[in-house]
Design a protein around this motif. Sequence first.
Motif, short mmCIF file in Angstrom:
data_model
loop_
_atom_site.label_atom_id
_atom_site.label_comp_id
_atom_site.label_asym_id
_atom_site.label_seq_id
_atom_site.Cartn_x
_atom_site.Cartn_y
_atom_site.Cartn_z
N UNK A 51 -1.36 2.15 -4.24
CA UNK A 51 -1.12 3.27 -3.12
C UNK A 51 -1.59 4.55 -3.56
N UNK A 52 -1.66 5.59 -2.79
CA UNK A 52 -2.10 6.82 -3.05
C UNK A 52 -0.83 7.72 -3.40
N UNK A 53 0.01 7.52 -2.32
CA UNK A 53 1.50 8.38 -2.42
C UNK A 53 2.60 7.22 -2.39
N UNK A 54 3.35 7.25 -3.50
CA UNK A 54 4.38 6.43 -3.90
C UNK A 54 5.55 6.62 -2.71
N UNK A 55 6.04 7.82 -2.68
CA UNK A 55 7.03 8.17 -1.66
C UNK A 55 6.85 7.67 -0.32
N UNK A 57 1.91 1.01 -7.02
CA UNK A 57 1.19 1.56 -8.06
C UNK A 57 -0.03 2.45 -7.70
N UNK A 58 -0.03 3.73 -8.42
CA UNK A 58 -1.03 4.84 -8.26
C UNK A 58 -1.86 4.47 -9.22
N UNK A 59 -1.70 4.02 -10.22
CA UNK A 59 -2.87 3.48 -11.45
C UNK A 59 -3.52 2.37 -10.72
N UNK A 60 -4.94 2.14 -11.33
CA UNK A 60 -5.59 1.05 -11.21
C UNK A 60 -5.18 -0.30 -11.75
N UNK A 84 -6.79 -4.12 -12.45
CA UNK A 84 -7.49 -5.00 -12.12
C UNK A 84 -8.62 -4.83 -11.05
N UNK A 85 -8.94 -3.38 -11.02
CA UNK A 85 -9.78 -2.92 -9.86
C UNK A 85 -9.31 -2.68 -8.60
N UNK A 86 -7.94 -3.06 -8.41
CA UNK A 86 -7.52 -2.87 -7.04
C UNK A 86 -7.61 -1.39 -6.67
N UNK A 87 -7.92 -1.16 -5.37
CA UNK A 87 -7.98 0.18 -5.00
C UNK A 87 -6.91 0.19 -3.62
N UNK A 88 -6.22 1.44 -3.39
CA UNK A 88 -5.68 1.59 -2.04
C UNK A 88 -6.22 0.82 -0.88
N UNK A 89 -5.38 -0.03 -0.01
CA UNK A 89 -6.22 -0.82 0.94
C UNK A 89 -6.63 -1.96 0.64
N UNK A 90 -6.76 -2.51 -0.75
CA UNK A 90 -7.21 -3.75 -0.79
C UNK A 90 -6.43 -4.84 -1.14
N UNK A 91 -5.25 -4.78 -0.78
CA UNK A 91 -4.06 -5.70 -0.92
C UNK A 91 -4.01 -6.36 0.06
N UNK A 92 -3.38 -7.49 0.27
CA UNK A 92 -3.07 -8.15 1.56
C UNK A 92 -1.80 -9.13 1.27
N UNK A 120 -0.37 -2.64 8.75
CA UNK A 120 -0.80 -1.96 7.39
C UNK A 120 0.08 -0.81 7.05
N UNK A 121 0.12 -0.82 5.70
CA UNK A 121 0.88 0.30 5.24
C UNK A 121 -0.04 1.62 5.31
N UNK A 122 0.44 2.74 4.93
CA UNK A 122 -0.15 4.19 4.88
C UNK A 122 -1.41 4.00 4.30
N UNK A 123 -1.70 3.21 3.39
CA UNK A 123 -3.03 3.20 2.54
C UNK A 123 -4.09 1.83 2.95
N UNK A 124 -3.63 1.28 4.06
CA UNK A 124 -4.63 0.34 4.72
C UNK A 124 -4.37 -1.01 3.90
N UNK A 125 -3.40 -1.23 3.26
CA UNK A 125 -2.93 -2.56 2.55
C UNK A 125 -2.51 -3.22 3.91
N UNK A 126 -2.54 -4.61 3.91
CA UNK A 126 -2.17 -5.61 5.06
C UNK A 126 -1.41 -6.10 4.80
#
Length: 129
Positions: A13-17, A64-67, A69-77, A114-120
Amino acid sequence: MGISHITLITVPVTDQDRAKEFYEKLGFGVINDHEMGPEEMPPEPGLRWIQLAAPGGGTTIVLATWQVGGLKPGAQHMSVACADAKAMHVELTEKGIDASPPFDAPWGAFFQISDPDGNGVMIVEESKS
């Protein structure tokens, strides 16, 4: 010996709160929220560990706001289970969460958000049979 179950899924995520508020609307509860010390995540100071669990327990998520395994916000489902997908759909849309229409499938009903970062997040009503 051997693996017994999955304990944790990392949600980038980009914003944990903002993400925490979203997952709490889904019914997740915070089980850990603290600033990590150097013994946990060196050498980056100021990182926060926010871990949440669904009401039924089981696998937890960390925002997580840190990377990792290469995961970026919006990449998780992920998929989460509920007892009544259509009722859950109404509840979440009333809370302002955009959702796909509910669909019936041979294995149960489901819909997608989807969450605010696009994670499904797929909300699944598991078949009773």
